[in-house]
Write an enzyme that holds these catalytic residues in place. Structure first.
Site, mmCIF file in Angstrom:
data_model
loop_
_atom_site.group_PDB
_atom_site.id
_atom_site.type_symbol
_atom_site.label_atom_id
_atom_site.label_comp_id
_atom_site.label_asym_id
_atom_site.label_seq_id
_atom_site.Cartn_x
_atom_site.Cartn_y
_atom_site.Cartn_z
ATOM 1 N N LYS A 254 7.342 3.280 8.738
ATOM 2 C CA LYS A 254 6.182 2.866 7.943
ATOM 3 C C LYS A 254 5.030 2.584 8.902
ATOM 4 O O LYS A 254 5.134 1.723 9.774
ATOM 5 C CB LYS A 254 6.508 1.598 7.140
ATOM 6 C CG LYS A 254 5.266 0.911 6.528
ATOM 7 C CD LYS A 254 5.613 -0.362 5.735
ATOM 8 C CE LYS A 254 4.342 -1.104 5.299
ATOM 9 N NZ LYS A 254 4.628 -2.345 4.535
ATOM 10 N N LYS A 266 -4.458 -9.161 -0.749
ATOM 11 C CA LYS A 266 -3.751 -10.295 -0.141
ATOM 12 C C LYS A 266 -4.730 -11.455 0.058
ATOM 13 O O LYS A 266 -5.931 -11.241 0.189
ATOM 14 C CB LYS A 266 -3.230 -9.887 1.244
ATOM 15 C CG LYS A 266 -2.024 -8.969 1.216
ATOM 16 C CD LYS A 266 -1.514 -8.717 2.621
ATOM 17 C CE LYS A 266 -0.308 -7.790 2.620
ATOM 18 N NZ LYS A 266 0.896 -8.377 1.984
ATOM 19 N N ASP A 336 0.065 -3.711 -3.363
ATOM 20 C CA ASP A 336 0.508 -4.326 -2.110
ATOM 21 C C ASP A 336 1.958 -3.958 -1.774
ATOM 22 O O ASP A 336 2.429 -4.218 -0.672
ATOM 23 C CB ASP A 336 0.342 -5.849 -2.200
ATOM 24 C CG ASP A 336 0.403 -6.522 -0.830
ATOM 25 O OD1 ASP A 336 0.290 -5.811 0.186
ATOM 26 O OD2 ASP A 336 0.550 -7.760 -0.806
ATOM 27 N N GLU A 338 3.066 -1.199 -0.910
ATOM 28 C CA GLU A 338 2.624 0.146 -0.523
ATOM 29 C C GLU A 338 3.541 0.832 0.474
ATOM 30 O O GLU A 338 3.593 2.060 0.516
ATOM 31 C CB GLU A 338 1.199 0.072 0.040
ATOM 32 C CG GLU A 338 1.084 -0.262 1.532
ATOM 33 C CD GLU A 338 1.623 -1.631 1.925
ATOM 34 O OE1 GLU A 338 1.749 -2.501 1.037
ATOM 35 O OE2 GLU A 338 1.951 -1.833 3.099
ATOM 36 N N ARG A 340 6.722 1.149 0.614
ATOM 37 C CA ARG A 340 7.746 1.976 -0.035
ATOM 38 C C ARG A 340 7.149 3.262 -0.587
ATOM 39 O O ARG A 340 7.841 4.283 -0.667
ATOM 40 C CB ARG A 340 8.469 1.143 -1.116
ATOM 41 C CG ARG A 340 7.596 0.684 -2.229
ATOM 42 C CD ARG A 340 8.187 -0.472 -3.033
ATOM 43 N NE ARG A 340 8.095 -1.759 -2.351
ATOM 44 C CZ ARG A 340 8.540 -2.905 -2.841
ATOM 45 N NH1 ARG A 340 9.148 -2.950 -4.020
ATOM 46 N NH2 ARG A 340 8.397 -4.028 -2.164
HETATM 47 N N1 BES Z 1 3.481 -5.437 4.722
HETATM 48 C C1 BES Z 1 3.927 -6.256 3.664
HETATM 49 C C2 BES Z 1 5.181 -7.045 4.005
HETATM 50 C C3 BES Z 1 4.999 -8.120 5.032
HETATM 51 C C4 BES Z 1 4.639 -9.388 4.649
HETATM 52 C C5 BES Z 1 5.257 -7.861 6.357
HETATM 53 C C6 BES Z 1 4.504 -10.381 5.589
HETATM 54 C C7 BES Z 1 5.125 -8.842 7.302
HETATM 55 C C8 BES Z 1 4.737 -10.111 6.914
HETATM 56 C C9 BES Z 1 4.218 -5.396 2.440
HETATM 57 O O1 BES Z 1 3.445 -4.268 2.295
HETATM 58 C C10 BES Z 1 3.974 -6.248 1.251
HETATM 59 O O2 BES Z 1 2.854 -6.619 1.047
HETATM 60 N N2 BES Z 1 5.024 -6.534 0.491
HETATM 61 C C11 BES Z 1 4.914 -7.350 -0.649
HETATM 62 C C12 BES Z 1 5.723 -6.717 -1.753
HETATM 63 C C13 BES Z 1 5.521 -7.338 -3.111
HETATM 64 C C14 BES Z 1 4.116 -7.047 -3.592
HETATM 65 C C15 BES Z 1 6.532 -6.764 -4.061
HETATM 66 C C16 BES Z 1 5.448 -8.733 -0.305
HETATM 67 O O3 BES Z 1 6.400 -8.815 0.473
HETATM 68 O O4 BES Z 1 4.888 -9.707 -0.762
HETATM 69 ZN ZN ZN Z 2 2.657 -3.485 4.030
HETATM 70 MN MN MN Z 3 1.639 -4.705 1.271
#
Ligand code: BES
Ligand code: ZN
Ligand code: MN
Length: 490
Positions: A254, A266, A336, A338, A340
């Site tokens: 990724k 965010k 967010d 994204e 996946r």
């Molecule tokens: N890149 C983030 C995950 C992340 C969060 C990595 C904090 C490192 C530190 C990912 O793209 C994301 O935003 N995931 C969301 C998914 C949710 C919207 C289902 C998350 O983990 O909140």
């Molecule tokens: Zn991300």
């Molecule tokens: Mn994200």
């Protein structure tokens, strides 16, 4: 930093670090002890320097010696190769903010010759830092040592081992470098250009842009980058070190070069952390660099899905439905989630084109994995027990630990959509890392596959045994070790 090797001789200038492995001093150390009027034996008998517990003691301006400082590092308890590498990290740390250019490290005779090379690898790994953007030298907090001479009775064996590990470390450094660069410097095009540079090592690198991805039908990946002014890219790196025609192993990363969340924006707090959201792609880049550098006897593919997730007038909306390269339609309920979406197309493309024996993806995929495992273990998900256990094994060997979590039909149901084949989030906050993994699994076909959720381990605000605070390059050493032990050894 440069690491050199030499047979035992007392250096006549600079800093000396001496590893002390036994209460009984060998000839190099007892000579030194005599010159220091018995200080080493004194420090050992008073337990100021405790051989079993480890730790270090510094002797500044040693009278009558031409070196400027001596740091004594007690070996501590050692159970594994990894412990020798960590010892190297401690040797480097003993230098503190040393401002002189060169230092010598005495490593006493160890049970096997190559172990001193492993200690050297630990010194080297721990030495990497990122001073690039400081314009005032005095503002930096960095050790200035540029050359380390490892003094060992087993210098030749040590050097041979180190030169292989050095190539792995170069892969680690490349991953750390691209991770540490700010997001206005590293974005899909510039990260792809970093990959292209690897062609000089014999790797083959292809860069697919938006027009080609459009033709392939990668609308899941493209949808994520649609709100960004930067062009999305898919990079394919090939290393053909194995038998001609033998099916490759594949690594997929990724590479969200910045994740604002998109329209599902965010919060501002800590959003800057999302420059690390390409840690999976960086690890793929690093491991490909490592395999080529040490000329590994393997056919390997590295694929990086590169996008920037930004909100603008053209950005993807929550509720959009996109068609992935696999043909499956995806309801994007949260922009967010994204990573996946990027991996859905990158994984499908990889298995479709290369038919790999194993496909392993790395991704800073979910905040939920940080809630589960913190920064100690990365999450491991797999549809194959043998693959899961071999990865686990490799991780333990290099100190990049994995913890397996389940995949199951009941979780998979959570991502059924009412309007499309699949939706990109589960229900509420429950099992967030698992539903993300279930989503990926829908895009791997029948391939033996593993997903490493490295959201908690790709970077660390605290320094570790073998890295300074910042990017850890988690996955590079792990996958290199996995190839070495489980693929090349076949
Ligand atoms: N890149 C983030 C995950 C992340 C969060 C990595 C904090 C490192 C530190 C990912 O793209 C994301 O935003 N995931 C969301 C998914 C949710 C919207 C289902 C998350 O983990 O909140
Ligand atoms: Zn991300
Ligand atoms: Mn994200």
């Amino acid at each position: 930093m440069h690491i050199k090797f030499s047979a035992p001789t007392m250096p006549n200038s600079g800093v000396l670090v001496a590893v002390v492995s036994s209460n009984k001093l060998d000839s190099f150390l007892s000579d030194l002890d005599v010159k220091l009027n018995g200080q080493i034996t004194g420090l050992i008998s008073s337990k100021t320097l405790d051989i079993d517990k480890g730790g270090s003691v510094s002797i500044l301006c040693p009278v009558g010696l031409s070196v400027s400082k001596i740091h004594l590092v007690a070996i501590g308890k050692i159970d594994s190769h990894l412990d020798y590498e960590i010892l190297g990290g401690k040797v480097y740390s003993a230098l503190g903010k040393e401002q002189s250019d060169a230092c010598a490290v005495y490593v006493p005779s160890l049970p096997s010759g190559d172990l001193a090379g492993i200690v050297a690898s630990g010194i080297f790994l721990k030495s990497w830092d990122f001073p690039k953007y400081f314009t005032k030298k005095e503002a930096t907090d960095f050790c200035q040592v540029k050359t380390v001479t490892v003094i060992s009775e087993q210098a030749a064996d040590a050097e041979k081992k180190f030169r292989e590990l050095e190539q792995v470390a170069e892969g680690v450094f490349l991953a750390r470098h691209v991770c540490s660069e700010p997001p206005n410097v590293i974005y899909p095009e510039t990260l792809a250009a970093e990959a292209k540079k690897l062609e000089s090592l014999g790797l083959n690198v292809e860069i697919l842009g938006e027009a080609e991805l459009e033709k392939l039908g990668c609308h899941s990946l493209l949808g994520v980058g649609q709100g960004s002014s930067k062009e999305s890219k898919l990079v394919v790196i090939q290393w053909n070190g194995g038998k001609t025609g033998e099916a490759p192993v594949a690594f997929v990363g990724k590479g969200v070069t910045f994740d604002t969340g998109g329209i599902s924006l965010k919060p501002a707090q800590d959003m800057d952390d999302m420059k690390w959201d390409m840690g999976g792609a960086a690890a793929v880049l690093g491991v490909m660099r490592a395999l080529a550098g040490r000329k590994a006897a393997v056919n390997a593919i590295g694929v990086m899905g590169l996008v920037e997730n930004m909100p603008d007038g053209n950005a993807q909306r929550p509720g959009d439905v996109v068609k992935s390269m696999s043909g499956q339609t995806i309801e994007v309920l949260n922009t967010d989630a994204e990573g996946r979406l990027v991996l859905a197309d990158a994984l499908w493309y990889t298995q479709d084109r290369f038919k790999p024996t194993y496909m392993i993806n790395l991704a800073t995929l979910t905040g939920a994995i940080i809630i589960s495992l913190g920064d100690e273990y990365a999450g491991l998900f797999s549809n194959n027990d043998e693959l899961a256990s071999s990865l686990n094994d490799a991780g333990l060997k290099v100190g990049e630990k994995l913890w397996r979590l389940p995949l199951a039909k009941a979780y998979d149901k959570q991502i059924d959509s009412v309007i499309a084949d699949v939706k990109n989030i589960g229900n509420g906050r429950s099992a967030g890392s698992i539903t993300a993994a279930q989503f990926l699994q829908r895009f791997v076909n029948q391939t033996k596959w593993a997903h490493l959720d490295i959201a908690g381990t790709a970077w660390n605000k605290k320094a570790g045994d073998l890295y300074q605070a910042g990017s850890t390059a988690f996955g590079v050493r792990l996958l290199n070790m996995w190839v070495k032990k489980h693929i090349e050894k076949r």
